[in-house]
Write a protein that holds these residues in place. Structure first.
Motif, PDB file in Angstrom:
ATOM      1  N   LEU A 203       0.824  -1.211   0.000  1.00  0.00           N
ATOM      2  CA  LEU A 203       0.000   0.000   0.000  1.00  0.00           C
ATOM      3  C   LEU A 203       0.857   1.259   0.000  1.00  0.00           C
ATOM      4  CD1 LEU A 203      -2.854  -0.943   2.514  1.00  0.00           C
ATOM      5  CD2 LEU A 203      -3.029  -0.724   0.023  1.00  0.00           C
ATOM      6  N   ILE A 204       1.903   1.267   0.795  1.00  0.00           N
ATOM      7  CA  ILE A 204       2.790   2.434   0.856  1.00  0.00           C
ATOM      8  C   ILE A 204       3.463   2.664  -0.491  1.00  0.00           C
ATOM      9  CG2 ILE A 204       4.907   3.365   1.871  1.00  0.00           C
ATOM     10  CD1 ILE A 204       4.124   1.849   4.476  1.00  0.00           C
ATOM     11  N   VAL A 205       4.076   1.642  -1.027  1.00  0.00           N
ATOM     12  CA  VAL A 205       4.849   1.792  -2.269  1.00  0.00           C
ATOM     13  C   VAL A 205       3.956   2.160  -3.442  1.00  0.00           C
ATOM     14  CG1 VAL A 205       6.331   0.562  -3.889  1.00  0.00           C
ATOM     15  CG2 VAL A 205       6.700   0.306  -1.448  1.00  0.00           C
ATOM     16  N   PHE A 206       2.824   1.489  -3.589  1.00  0.00           N
ATOM     17  CA  PHE A 206       1.931   1.814  -4.694  1.00  0.00           C
ATOM     18  C   PHE A 206       1.333   3.207  -4.535  1.00  0.00           C
ATOM     19  CE2 PHE A 206       0.788  -2.794  -6.140  1.00  0.00           C
ATOM     20  CZ  PHE A 206       2.098  -2.978  -6.516  1.00  0.00           C
ATOM     21  N   SER A 207       1.036   3.590  -3.302  1.00  0.00           N
ATOM     22  CA  SER A 207       0.511   4.936  -3.071  1.00  0.00           C
ATOM     23  C   SER A 207       1.545   5.992  -3.432  1.00  0.00           C
ATOM     24  CB  SER A 207       0.083   5.110  -1.617  1.00  0.00           C
ATOM     25  OG  SER A 207      -0.999   4.284  -1.311  1.00  0.00           O
ATOM     26  N   PHE A 208       2.804   5.737  -3.078  1.00  0.00           N
ATOM     27  CA  PHE A 208       3.872   6.677  -3.443  1.00  0.00           C
ATOM     28  C   PHE A 208       3.896   6.881  -4.948  1.00  0.00           C
ATOM     29  CE2 PHE A 208       7.271   6.412   0.153  1.00  0.00           C
ATOM     30  CZ  PHE A 208       6.340   6.871   1.056  1.00  0.00           C
ATOM     31  N   TRP A 209       3.886   5.779  -5.683  1.00  0.00           N
ATOM     32  CA  TRP A 209       3.949   5.863  -7.135  1.00  0.00           C
ATOM     33  C   TRP A 209       2.766   6.653  -7.681  1.00  0.00           C
ATOM     34  CZ3 TRP A 209       0.860   4.266 -11.174  1.00  0.00           C
ATOM     35  CH2 TRP A 209       1.448   4.301 -12.433  1.00  0.00           C
ATOM     36  N   TRP A 210       1.582   6.331  -7.210  1.00  0.00           N
ATOM     37  CA  TRP A 210       0.384   6.963  -7.737  1.00  0.00           C
ATOM     38  C   TRP A 210       0.296   8.429  -7.304  1.00  0.00           C
ATOM     39  CZ3 TRP A 210      -4.726   3.716  -7.738  1.00  0.00           C
ATOM     40  CH2 TRP A 210      -5.567   4.193  -8.750  1.00  0.00           C
ATOM     41  N   LEU A 211       0.703   8.731  -6.083  1.00  0.00           N
ATOM     42  CA  LEU A 211       0.733  10.132  -5.640  1.00  0.00           C
ATOM     43  C   LEU A 211       1.695  10.943  -6.506  1.00  0.00           C
ATOM     44  CD1 LEU A 211       0.718   9.754  -1.763  1.00  0.00           C
ATOM     45  CD2 LEU A 211      -0.910  11.111  -3.096  1.00  0.00           C
ATOM     46  N   TYR A 212       2.854  10.366  -6.792  1.00  0.00           N
ATOM     47  CA  TYR A 212       3.839  11.091  -7.588  1.00  0.00           C
ATOM     48  C   TYR A 212       3.300  11.409  -8.980  1.00  0.00           C
ATOM     49  CZ  TYR A 212       8.140  12.475  -9.822  1.00  0.00           C
ATOM     50  OH  TYR A 212       9.094  13.185 -10.506  1.00  0.00           O
ATOM     51  N   PHE A 213       2.627  10.462  -9.603  1.00  0.00           N
ATOM     52  CA  PHE A 213       2.151  10.654 -10.960  1.00  0.00           C
ATOM     53  C   PHE A 213       0.703  11.142 -11.044  1.00  0.00           C
ATOM     54  CE2 PHE A 213       5.723   7.723 -11.649  1.00  0.00           C
ATOM     55  CZ  PHE A 213       6.428   8.470 -12.569  1.00  0.00           C
TER      56      PHE A 213
END
Length: 149
Positions: A7-17
């Motif tokens: 959840l953390i890693v995927f959220s980071f990616w999606w927040l960034y983009f």
């Protein structure tokens, strides 16, 4: 543990983009801020990976650090990532309270989660909640409070 990390890693990616970087990079005054600010974003992303590894070591009794310390190895980098992302990227699109307000709540909840059991799962839930709010805010035109697309 795994669910929280994903959840953390995927959220980071999606927040960034979640917002187009090209829209704000047309102004030369943000170039250095954008470029050097990514050191913090990338560093925090790498540190989260190390923090999750420390949590695994803690759960499997291969670590001598306490639960609080291993939790801080996750929450600290998440806070750095979120603040850096807002300063370098999201703020350039919309610096209003509708973006920094949810960010402040997410940072406070992330810091508080340091003392909760299964920290990474709580932090993952906070990141997902921030992502949902950010996606809704990114879809709305600036200055229109009730508009939906």
């Amino acid at each position: 543990m795994v669910t929280g990390g994903v959840l953390i890693v995927f959220s980071f990616w999606w927040l960034y983009f979640s917002r187009e970087g090209g829209e704000v990079l047309t102004d030369n005054s943000v170039g250095y801020q954008w470029g050097f600010g990514h050191y913090f974003i990338y560093g925090a992303g790498a540190a989260v990976g190390a923090g999750l590894a420390a949590r695994i070591d803690h759960y499997t009794d291969h670590s001598e650090v306490t639960d609080l310390v291993s939790s801080a190895f996750v929450t600290g980098p998440v806070v750095v990532f979120l603040l850096s992302l807002w300063l370098v990227h999201i703020r350039l699109h919309d610096a209003s309270a509708r973006t920094w307000g949810p960010l402040a709540v997410a940072v406070a909840a992330t810091v508080a989660a340091t003392w909760w059991p299964y920290t990474e799962l709580w932090v993952g839930a906070v990141c997902v909640a921030l992502l949902v709010v950010e996606l809704r805010m990114a879809a709305r035109p600036r200055g229109v409070v009730g508009a939906a697309h």
